[in-house]
Design an enzyme around this catalytic site. Structure first.
Site, short mmCIF file in Angstrom:
data_model
loop_
_atom_site.label_atom_id
_atom_site.label_comp_id
_atom_site.label_asym_id
_atom_site.label_seq_id
_atom_site.Cartn_x
_atom_site.Cartn_y
_atom_site.Cartn_z
N HIS A 82 45.61 21.65 58.88
CA HIS A 82 44.34 20.93 58.72
C HIS A 82 44.53 19.50 59.22
CE1 HIS A 82 42.34 23.58 55.40
NE2 HIS A 82 42.88 24.32 56.37
N GLU A 84 43.96 16.59 57.92
CA GLU A 84 44.59 15.65 56.99
C GLU A 84 46.10 15.86 56.95
OE1 GLU A 84 40.72 17.01 54.83
OE2 GLU A 84 42.08 17.80 56.35
#
Length: 178
Positions: A82, A84
């Site tokens: 992801h 992040e």
């Protein structure tokens, strides 16, 4: 001068932390927040160009970008890739430490539970996100992982930065898939 809502717990420098009450408190945003969110949106565009869900993130330390990420879980065959997580990995490598206590993460969409957990493990100073994620958001929308009273790390949280633009990028992506 407005009254402070007694249900809002203030974290460092007077920023509201999340409590179990709805909705999120209104927070004054800075121009820098919008500039850094533009950078995160640029990362989201890279995900979109690769056929990934268009989410982008940047990690800021001392007014400079030390990590960038965009969703790559499909292309990398990695469920943990992801935006992040990838931005935190790059920032950790740049800083030379897995603890990022003097850094802030800007992300276009509210983090999921996995990413919220990574923010806690990194001891990130602050999270700034664009749009809520009503299906998987782990800051406010579905569950509240961050700033849980039993956890030993709490962070500043600001939301709604360029929210309309951040939400639109994801909505257009999913509409094109239907």
């Amino acid at each position: 001068m407005s009254q402070i809502d007694p249900s809002v717990v203030l974290c460092g420098e007077g920023f509201p932390c999340l409590t179990t009450k709805d909705p999120l408190p209104a927070i004054v945003l800075s121009t820098n927040d919008e500039l850094w969110m533009q950078e995160a949106l640029s990362c989201a565009q890279r995900a979109l160009e690769a056929g990934e869900v268009p989410v982008g993130a940047v990690v800021i330390r001392g007014g400079k970008i030390v990590g960038r990420g965009w969703n790559r879980n499909i292309g990398d065959h990695d469920p943990a890739a992801h935006a992040e997580i990838l931005a935190l990995r790059e920032a950790g490598a740049f800083v030379g430490n897995h603890r990022l206590g003097d850094c802030e993460l800007f992300v276009t969409i509210e983090p999921c539970a996995m990413c919220a957990g990574a923010l806690i493990q990194a001891r990130i100073k602050g999270l700034i996100y664009g749009a809520d994620d009503p299906k998987a958001g782990a800051v406010h929308s579905v569950i509240r992982v961050l700033n849980h009273p039993q956890l030993n790390h709490h962070m500043e949280i600001r939301s709604g930065v360029l929210a309309g633009r951040c939400a639109e990028v994801v909505q257009v992506f999913f509409k094109s898939r239907r």
